[in-house]
Design a protein around this motif. Structure first.
Motif, PDB file in Angstrom:
ATOM      1  N   ALA A  28     -36.953  43.560   1.877  1.00  0.00           N
ATOM      2  CA  ALA A  28     -38.208  42.830   2.074  1.00  0.00           C
ATOM      3  C   ALA A  28     -38.881  42.389   0.776  1.00  0.00           C
ATOM      4  O   ALA A  28     -39.320  41.232   0.673  1.00  0.00           O
ATOM      5  CB  ALA A  28     -39.173  43.668   2.923  1.00  0.00           C
ATOM      6  N   PRO A  29     -39.009  43.247  -0.256  1.00  0.00           N
ATOM      7  CA  PRO A  29     -39.639  42.765  -1.490  1.00  0.00           C
ATOM      8  C   PRO A  29     -38.874  41.606  -2.122  1.00  0.00           C
ATOM      9  O   PRO A  29     -39.477  40.662  -2.647  1.00  0.00           O
ATOM     10  CB  PRO A  29     -39.644  44.001  -2.394  1.00  0.00           C
ATOM     11  CG  PRO A  29     -39.607  45.154  -1.458  1.00  0.00           C
ATOM     12  CD  PRO A  29     -38.735  44.694  -0.321  1.00  0.00           C
ATOM     13  N   SER A  30     -37.549  41.673  -2.065  1.00  0.00           N
ATOM     14  CA  SER A  30     -36.750  40.569  -2.606  1.00  0.00           C
ATOM     15  C   SER A  30     -36.946  39.306  -1.778  1.00  0.00           C
ATOM     16  O   SER A  30     -36.984  38.192  -2.317  1.00  0.00           O
ATOM     17  CB  SER A  30     -35.266  40.953  -2.638  1.00  0.00           C
ATOM     18  OG  SER A  30     -35.057  42.044  -3.516  1.00  0.00           O
ATOM     19  N   LEU A  31     -37.073  39.467  -0.450  1.00  0.00           N
ATOM     20  CA  LEU A  31     -37.360  38.315   0.405  1.00  0.00           C
ATOM     21  C   LEU A  31     -38.706  37.704   0.032  1.00  0.00           C
ATOM     22  O   LEU A  31     -38.831  36.482  -0.108  1.00  0.00           O
ATOM     23  CB  LEU A  31     -37.372  38.735   1.873  1.00  0.00           C
ATOM     24  CG  LEU A  31     -37.836  37.680   2.885  1.00  0.00           C
ATOM     25  CD1 LEU A  31     -36.908  36.477   2.878  1.00  0.00           C
ATOM     26  CD2 LEU A  31     -37.936  38.279   4.291  1.00  0.00           C
ATOM     27  N   GLY A  32     -39.712  38.575  -0.136  1.00  0.00           N
ATOM     28  CA  GLY A  32     -41.024  38.080  -0.537  1.00  0.00           C
ATOM     29  C   GLY A  32     -40.981  37.370  -1.875  1.00  0.00           C
ATOM     30  O   GLY A  32     -41.591  36.309  -2.049  1.00  0.00           O
ATOM     31  N   GLN A  33     -40.251  37.946  -2.838  1.00  0.00           N
ATOM     32  CA  GLN A  33     -40.133  37.319  -4.153  1.00  0.00           C
ATOM     33  C   GLN A  33     -39.419  35.981  -4.063  1.00  0.00           C
ATOM     34  O   GLN A  33     -39.807  35.004  -4.718  1.00  0.00           O
ATOM     35  CB  GLN A  33     -39.379  38.249  -5.099  1.00  0.00           C
ATOM     36  CG  GLN A  33     -39.337  37.780  -6.548  1.00  0.00           C
ATOM     37  CD  GLN A  33     -40.701  37.803  -7.195  1.00  0.00           C
ATOM     38  OE1 GLN A  33     -41.283  38.865  -7.386  1.00  0.00           O
ATOM     39  NE2 GLN A  33     -41.235  36.637  -7.516  1.00  0.00           N
ATOM     40  N   ALA A  34     -38.360  35.906  -3.241  1.00  0.00           N
ATOM     41  CA  ALA A  34     -37.622  34.652  -3.078  1.00  0.00           C
ATOM     42  C   ALA A  34     -38.514  33.569  -2.485  1.00  0.00           C
ATOM     43  O   ALA A  34     -38.455  32.404  -2.897  1.00  0.00           O
ATOM     44  CB  ALA A  34     -36.397  34.879  -2.197  1.00  0.00           C
ATOM     45  N   ILE A  35     -39.347  33.942  -1.527  1.00  0.00           N
ATOM     46  CA  ILE A  35     -40.281  32.967  -0.930  1.00  0.00           C
ATOM     47  C   ILE A  35     -41.262  32.471  -1.968  1.00  0.00           C
ATOM     48  O   ILE A  35     -41.605  31.275  -2.011  1.00  0.00           O
ATOM     49  CB  ILE A  35     -41.017  33.595   0.268  1.00  0.00           C
ATOM     50  CG1 ILE A  35     -40.020  33.905   1.393  1.00  0.00           C
ATOM     51  CG2 ILE A  35     -42.123  32.671   0.787  1.00  0.00           C
ATOM     52  CD1 ILE A  35     -40.605  34.728   2.525  1.00  0.00           C
ATOM     53  N   LEU A  36     -41.717  33.357  -2.859  1.00  0.00           N
ATOM     54  CA  LEU A  36     -42.675  32.955  -3.900  1.00  0.00           C
ATOM     55  C   LEU A  36     -42.061  31.983  -4.902  1.00  0.00           C
ATOM     56  O   LEU A  36     -42.783  31.207  -5.540  1.00  0.00           O
ATOM     57  CB  LEU A  36     -43.200  34.190  -4.636  1.00  0.00           C
ATOM     58  CG  LEU A  36     -44.080  35.141  -3.821  1.00  0.00           C
ATOM     59  CD1 LEU A  36     -44.510  36.328  -4.678  1.00  0.00           C
ATOM     60  CD2 LEU A  36     -45.310  34.420  -3.277  1.00  0.00           C
ATOM     61  N   PHE A  37     -40.742  32.015  -5.040  1.00  0.00           N
ATOM     62  CA  PHE A  37     -40.091  31.067  -5.947  1.00  0.00           C
ATOM     63  C   PHE A  37     -40.168  29.633  -5.420  1.00  0.00           C
ATOM     64  O   PHE A  37     -40.155  28.676  -6.195  1.00  0.00           O
ATOM     65  CB  PHE A  37     -38.617  31.450  -6.152  1.00  0.00           C
ATOM     66  CG  PHE A  37     -38.424  32.635  -7.051  1.00  0.00           C
ATOM     67  CD1 PHE A  37     -39.229  32.843  -8.161  1.00  0.00           C
ATOM     68  CD2 PHE A  37     -37.420  33.560  -6.782  1.00  0.00           C
ATOM     69  CE1 PHE A  37     -39.045  33.944  -8.992  1.00  0.00           C
ATOM     70  CE2 PHE A  37     -37.225  34.661  -7.601  1.00  0.00           C
ATOM     71  CZ  PHE A  37     -38.045  34.847  -8.705  1.00  0.00           C
ATOM     72  N   VAL A  38     -40.234  29.482  -4.092  1.00  0.00           N
ATOM     73  CA  VAL A  38     -40.226  28.139  -3.500  1.00  0.00           C
ATOM     74  C   VAL A  38     -41.553  27.788  -2.821  1.00  0.00           C
ATOM     75  O   VAL A  38     -41.767  26.641  -2.436  1.00  0.00           O
ATOM     76  CB  VAL A  38     -39.078  27.990  -2.480  1.00  0.00           C
ATOM     77  CG1 VAL A  38     -37.735  28.153  -3.171  1.00  0.00           C
ATOM     78  CG2 VAL A  38     -39.218  28.995  -1.353  1.00  0.00           C
ATOM     79  N   GLY A  39     -42.427  28.765  -2.638  1.00  0.00           N
ATOM     80  CA  GLY A  39     -43.706  28.509  -1.980  1.00  0.00           C
ATOM     81  C   GLY A  39     -44.741  29.496  -2.472  1.00  0.00           C
ATOM     82  O   GLY A  39     -44.625  30.059  -3.568  1.00  0.00           O
ATOM     83  N   ASN A  40     -45.766  29.744  -1.667  1.00  0.00           N
ATOM     84  CA  ASN A  40     -46.787  30.713  -2.048  1.00  0.00           C
ATOM     85  C   ASN A  40     -46.826  31.855  -1.032  1.00  0.00           C
ATOM     86  O   ASN A  40     -46.015  31.912  -0.108  1.00  0.00           O
ATOM     87  CB  ASN A  40     -48.162  30.034  -2.169  1.00  0.00           C
ATOM     88  CG  ASN A  40     -48.596  29.355  -0.873  1.00  0.00           C
ATOM     89  OD1 ASN A  40     -48.104  29.689   0.210  1.00  0.00           O
ATOM     90  ND2 ASN A  40     -49.503  28.414  -0.977  1.00  0.00           N
ATOM     91  N   TRP A  41     -47.785  32.758  -1.209  1.00  0.00           N
ATOM     92  CA  TRP A  41     -47.843  33.937  -0.341  1.00  0.00           C
ATOM     93  C   TRP A  41     -48.073  33.578   1.117  1.00  0.00           C
ATOM     94  O   TRP A  41     -47.683  34.328   2.009  1.00  0.00           O
ATOM     95  CB  TRP A  41     -48.917  34.904  -0.831  1.00  0.00           C
ATOM     96  CG  TRP A  41     -50.326  34.378  -0.812  1.00  0.00           C
ATOM     97  CD1 TRP A  41     -50.995  33.786  -1.834  1.00  0.00           C
ATOM     98  CD2 TRP A  41     -51.245  34.415   0.293  1.00  0.00           C
ATOM     99  NE1 TRP A  41     -52.273  33.435  -1.456  1.00  0.00           N
ATOM    100  CE2 TRP A  41     -52.456  33.820  -0.147  1.00  0.00           C
ATOM    101  CE3 TRP A  41     -51.169  34.896   1.586  1.00  0.00           C
ATOM    102  CZ2 TRP A  41     -53.563  33.688   0.680  1.00  0.00           C
ATOM    103  CZ3 TRP A  41     -52.279  34.765   2.415  1.00  0.00           C
ATOM    104  CH2 TRP A  41     -53.457  34.170   1.969  1.00  0.00           C
TER     105      TRP A  41
END
Length: 418
Positions: free
Chosen positions: A158-171
């Motif tokens: 999950a943290p890696s998923l969250g970090q990956a999303i932040l690379f292409v979008g926001n929270w």
């Protein structure tokens, strides 16, 4: 091994799919906690949160709401069935995740997280009741361990998923994706999961009866120590999750490697849950979990020592944290199964009150641990040691002072009737 009821066979829902489906339902709540970790700073900054530790409330308030919410769905599941409660919780989870993505105020975000936790609590309670409908004793512990092995992959990823999303979008995109996952799971449940509650076990929604059922489930000596002890052990984990971003990025200074390192410590739980599922029917849930809690105490004592002897050294912290989390794989499912064993006729109510105590207690303990974060790992290490020592005393209380017994048959407490 107990045989899954005929409704599952009629829909071709085999044991493997059942495990994955139940784990997925439970994982949604874990995702709502752990996927936020890399985004906490961005959320707090954009929405105007103040105070060094106030950002932890993004995590803690959801867990507290989930704990409180656990009081309700089990009793309703005893009356209306497990399937309806799961579908309602999935609908609430999806709606609140989507709404949270568009909020502009930190206080409103916390309120939405709190309500999402309350209404999504059925995703924790109902799966436990479903397993109890179909299995008992060490067989139940084995299945819960297999579910746990799938479920625990979420904190790993999950943290890696969250970090990956932040690379292409926001929270905000994280919440949109959570909403989509909730909706897809609801479709899966609607299409594949039958009702597992037998018609003769359905109960009327009678508040005095529900209260008595819950009282029975928590006042039984053989269960109470395991429930409260489990809450304390989980509280240490919640404290770890609440302060993980600060521990790794501020104290240890790992920067963007945080999601990977956090996932590595959590990954040990996958292995331990699989190991537990393989050995629990041979050695028994009591013997395995009693050994686990004693080893947890030893690992926590070493963690305290290392926080003083090697402060700021992540290569001491991470292996010890991995050991602690790994040992939880031999404690969580077994403690829960032992505590549920006497209550086949009130599985919903018992699951509700026991899960409430575990989740609300763990979330509250975790919030307290997080609030004591002082820029070091010392408060957290002491919390692990103290909570595990108290958990051992509680287990001794439930077992009348005798560890490592294996009971062939645990008396079943009958449901209360008007």
């Amino acid at each position: 091994m107990a045989t899954i009821a005929s409704p599952l066979d009629s829909l071709s829902l085999g044991r493997r799919e059942l495990i994955v489906l139940l784990a997925t339902m439970m994982s949604l709540n874990a995702l709502a906690i752990d996927a936020m970790l890399p985004a906490i700073d961005d959320m707090a900054s954009e929405l105007g949160a103040t105070g060094a530790n106030s950002r932890q409330f993004v995590i803690a308030i959801y867990a507290i709401g989930m704990g409180i919410g656990c009081l309700v769905p089990g009793s309703l599941a005893d009356r209306f069935g497990r399937r309806r409660i799961v579908l309602f919780s999935l609908l609430a989870y999806t709606i609140f995740a989507l709404a949270t993505a568009f909020l502009q105020d930190f206080t409103l975000l916390l309120a939405a997280r709190f309500m999402a936790g309350i209404l999504g609590a059925g995703l924790i309670v109902a799966p436990i009741a479903i397993v109890r409908d179909l299995y008992e004793g060490d067989d139940m512990a084995q299945l819960m361990s297999l579910i746990g092995a799938v479920f625990i992959t979420v904190p790993v990823l999950a943290p890696s998923l969250g970090q990956a999303i932040l690379f292409v979008g926001n929270w905000r995109m994280i919440f949109i994706i959570l909403a989509a996952m909730g909706a897809l799971t609801a479709v899966w449940v609607y299409a594949r999961l039958p009702e597992t509650l037998a018609p003769e076990k359905r109960q009327l929604v009678n508040i005095p009866v529900i209260a008595r059922n819950m009282s029975v489930a928590m006042s039984d000596r053989s269960a109470a120590g395991y429930v409260i002890g489990g809450a304390l052990l989980m509280g240490g984990v919640f404290g770890y999750v609440n302060s993980a971003q600060q521990l790794y990025q501020d104290h240890f200074g790992v920067g963007e490697a945080f999601p990977v390192l956090f996932g590595l410590t959590s990954a040990v739980m996958v292995f331990s849950n699989l190991t537990n599922s393989a050995i629990v029917t041979r050695f028994g849930a009591r013997r395995v979990s009693h050994t686990g809690v004693l080893l947890f105490i030893v690992a926590s004592a070493v963690q305290v020592w290392s926080s003083y002897a090697h402060p700021g050294d992540i290569w001491w912290f991470m292996p010890l944290m991995g050991i602690n989390l790994g040992l939880l794989g031999f404690l969580g499912a077994n403690f829960g199964s032992i505590a549920m064993q006497p209550f086949s006729h009130i599985a919903g109510s018992a699951s509700s009150i026991q899960t409430f105590v575990r989740m609300f207690g763990a979330a509250s303990v975790g919030a307290v641990i997080g609030s004591f974060y002082d820029g070091t790992a010392k408060p957290f290490a002491w919390a692990l040691l103290i909570s595990s020592l108290i958990a051992l005393m509680l287990v001794l209380y439930s077992e009348n002072g005798k560890l490592f017994r294996r009971l062939n048959k645990v008396p079943t407490r009958e449901r209360c009737v008007p």
